[in-house]
Design a protein around this motif. Structure first.
Motif, PDB file in Angstrom:
ATOM      1  N   THR A 147      12.131   9.150   3.500  1.00  0.00           N
ATOM      2  CA  THR A 147      13.357   9.201   3.633  1.00  0.00           C
ATOM      3  C   THR A 147      14.229  10.292   4.941  1.00  0.00           C
ATOM      4  O   THR A 147      15.071   9.812   5.875  1.00  0.00           O
ATOM      5  N   GLU A 148      13.381  11.367   5.326  1.00  0.00           N
ATOM      6  CA  GLU A 148      13.610  11.918   6.496  1.00  0.00           C
ATOM      7  C   GLU A 148      12.805  11.873   7.877  1.00  0.00           C
ATOM      8  O   GLU A 148      13.330  12.396   8.884  1.00  0.00           O
ATOM      9  N   THR A 149      11.494  11.134   7.594  1.00  0.00           N
ATOM     10  CA  THR A 149      10.653  11.173   9.085  1.00  0.00           C
ATOM     11  C   THR A 149      10.253  10.014   9.553  1.00  0.00           C
ATOM     12  O   THR A 149       9.771   9.949  10.498  1.00  0.00           O
ATOM     13  N   ILE A 150      10.286   8.876   8.594  1.00  0.00           N
ATOM     14  CA  ILE A 150       9.662   7.658   9.111  1.00  0.00           C
ATOM     15  C   ILE A 150      10.777   6.863   9.726  1.00  0.00           C
ATOM     16  O   ILE A 150      11.855   6.574   8.918  1.00  0.00           O
ATOM     17  N   PHE A 151      10.575   6.209  10.578  1.00  0.00           N
ATOM     18  CA  PHE A 151      11.644   5.445  11.308  1.00  0.00           C
ATOM     19  C   PHE A 151      11.238   4.024  11.242  1.00  0.00           C
ATOM     20  O   PHE A 151       9.885   3.551  11.847  1.00  0.00           O
ATOM     21  N   HIS A 152      11.757   3.005  10.767  1.00  0.00           N
ATOM     22  CA  HIS A 152      11.430   1.539  10.689  1.00  0.00           C
ATOM     23  C   HIS A 152      12.628   0.746  10.492  1.00  0.00           C
ATOM     24  O   HIS A 152      13.733   1.042  10.150  1.00  0.00           O
ATOM     25  N   ASP A 153      12.404  -0.476  10.641  1.00  0.00           N
ATOM     26  CA  ASP A 153      13.391  -1.562  10.534  1.00  0.00           C
ATOM     27  C   ASP A 153      13.967  -1.333   8.937  1.00  0.00           C
ATOM     28  O   ASP A 153      12.989  -1.525   8.044  1.00  0.00           O
ATOM     29  N   PRO A 154      15.184  -1.679   8.793  1.00  0.00           N
ATOM     30  CA  PRO A 154      15.722  -1.204   7.291  1.00  0.00           C
ATOM     31  C   PRO A 154      15.383  -2.792   6.753  1.00  0.00           C
ATOM     32  O   PRO A 154      15.397  -3.568   7.134  1.00  0.00           O
ATOM     33  N   TYR A 155      15.128  -2.343   5.308  1.00  0.00           N
ATOM     34  CA  TYR A 155      14.828  -3.669   4.415  1.00  0.00           C
ATOM     35  C   TYR A 155      15.123  -3.248   3.155  1.00  0.00           C
ATOM     36  O   TYR A 155      15.164  -2.146   2.545  1.00  0.00           O
ATOM     37  N   TYR A 156      15.317  -4.389   2.320  1.00  0.00           N
ATOM     38  CA  TYR A 156      15.278  -4.210   0.919  1.00  0.00           C
ATOM     39  C   TYR A 156      14.253  -4.609   0.167  1.00  0.00           C
ATOM     40  O   TYR A 156      13.558  -5.726   0.765  1.00  0.00           O
ATOM     41  N   GLN A 157      13.840  -4.153  -1.196  1.00  0.00           N
ATOM     42  CA  GLN A 157      13.147  -4.821  -1.784  1.00  0.00           C
ATOM     43  C   GLN A 157      13.676  -5.181  -3.198  1.00  0.00           C
ATOM     44  O   GLN A 157      14.443  -4.630  -3.775  1.00  0.00           O
ATOM     45  N   ARG A 158      12.761  -6.433  -3.697  1.00  0.00           N
ATOM     46  CA  ARG A 158      13.353  -6.714  -5.096  1.00  0.00           C
ATOM     47  C   ARG A 158      11.874  -6.885  -5.928  1.00  0.00           C
ATOM     48  O   ARG A 158      11.191  -7.641  -5.314  1.00  0.00           O
ATOM     49  N   HIS A 159      11.885  -6.499  -6.913  1.00  0.00           N
ATOM     50  CA  HIS A 159      10.556  -6.358  -7.990  1.00  0.00           C
ATOM     51  C   HIS A 159      10.768  -7.349  -9.029  1.00  0.00           C
ATOM     52  O   HIS A 159      11.900  -7.239  -9.817  1.00  0.00           O
ATOM     53  N   VAL A 160       9.859  -8.306  -9.147  1.00  0.00           N
ATOM     54  CA  VAL A 160      10.006  -9.081 -10.210  1.00  0.00           C
ATOM     55  C   VAL A 160       8.565  -8.683 -11.151  1.00  0.00           C
ATOM     56  O   VAL A 160       7.620  -8.758 -10.491  1.00  0.00           O
ATOM     57  N   VAL A 161       8.930  -8.137 -12.227  1.00  0.00           N
ATOM     58  CA  VAL A 161       7.811  -7.716 -13.289  1.00  0.00           C
ATOM     59  C   VAL A 161       7.592  -8.197 -14.578  1.00  0.00           C
ATOM     60  O   VAL A 161       8.349  -8.578 -15.033  1.00  0.00           O
ATOM     61  N   GLY A 162       6.441  -8.665 -14.529  1.00  0.00           N
ATOM     62  CA  GLY A 162       5.995  -9.475 -15.864  1.00  0.00           C
ATOM     63  C   GLY A 162       5.997  -8.552 -17.270  1.00  0.00           C
ATOM     64  O   GLY A 162       5.842  -7.349 -16.889  1.00  0.00           O
ATOM     65  N   ALA A 163       6.166  -8.873 -18.450  1.00  0.00           N
ATOM     66  CA  ALA A 163       5.946  -8.189 -19.450  1.00  0.00           C
ATOM     67  C   ALA A 163       4.690  -7.522 -19.454  1.00  0.00           C
ATOM     68  O   ALA A 163       3.683  -8.202 -19.246  1.00  0.00           O
ATOM     69  N   PRO A 164       4.526  -6.050 -19.814  1.00  0.00           N
ATOM     70  CA  PRO A 164       3.351  -5.319 -19.926  1.00  0.00           C
ATOM     71  C   PRO A 164       2.388  -6.068 -21.024  1.00  0.00           C
ATOM     72  O   PRO A 164       2.811  -6.339 -22.065  1.00  0.00           O
ATOM     73  N   ARG A 165       0.939  -6.142 -20.666  1.00  0.00           N
ATOM     74  CA  ARG A 165       0.179  -6.415 -21.777  1.00  0.00           C
ATOM     75  C   ARG A 165      -0.453  -5.155 -22.049  1.00  0.00           C
ATOM     76  O   ARG A 165      -1.014  -4.440 -21.449  1.00  0.00           O
ATOM     77  N   ILE A 166      -0.633  -4.642 -23.414  1.00  0.00           N
ATOM     78  CA  ILE A 166      -1.324  -3.709 -24.122  1.00  0.00           C
ATOM     79  C   ILE A 166      -2.667  -3.685 -23.875  1.00  0.00           C
ATOM     80  O   ILE A 166      -3.301  -4.723 -24.569  1.00  0.00           O
TER      81      ILE A 166
END
Length: 157
Positions: free
Chosen positions: A72-91
């Motif tokens: 958040t304070e030192t890395i400069f990069h092209d801005p982008y958004y992330q979207r996670h799609v996570v499956g149901a956890p398997r125990i």
């Protein structure tokens, strides 16, 4: 065997983790982990062969906090958004202190004025500890299927 209430808490942990990252609330990310923890992003080939080499590897909540600061304070990069799609956890295993689980994930990346692309796909291999503050990740290894990640890995998976 995992009881229904604990499984619901596990689902909430996975969903809240993804939501915090998708909403760019990176300051919340370390709070999903125990104080002494492991977070790795590792290629599938290395994981399956037992090789330690990882793209990212952190060994404490303090290291995760340092990563948030750097991101958040030192890395400069092209801005982008992330979207996670996570499956149901398997125990995979349960005892009085820990839950071992895994879940498939896909992370999509969207840059302003560009179409969304698949950024990273794989599975989480997790050890979750029961704490007084609820379930926390003691270890999260993000095992990605491809041998490469496009560009650089800035935000957590």
């Amino acid at each position: 065997m995992l009881d229904f209430e604990t499984y619901q808490q596990l689902l909430a942990l996975y969903a809240d983790y993804a939501a915090a990252l998708d909403e760019n609330q990176l300051d919340k990310w370390p709070e999903f982990f125990t104080e002494e923890c492991i977070y790795k992003v590792q290629p599938r080939e290395n994981f399956e062969r037992g090789y330690p080499l990882a793209t990212l590897a952190f060994e404490s909540r303090g290291m995760l906090q340092d990563r948030v600061y750097g991101t958040t304070e030192t890395i400069f990069h092209d801005p982008y958004y992330q979207r996670h799609v996570v499956g149901a956890p398997r125990i995979l295993g349960v005892d009085t202190e820990r839950i071992r689980a895994e879940a498939n994930y896909a992370v999509f990346r969207t840059k302003p004025d560009e179409i969304s692309t698949v950024f990273n796909v794989g599975r989480y291999v997790d050890t979750i500890r029961r704490t007084d503050a609820g379930l926390k990740f003691e270890s999260r290894v993000c095992v990605f299927d491809s041998e490469m990640i496009p560009n650089s890995l800035i935000y957590p998976i």
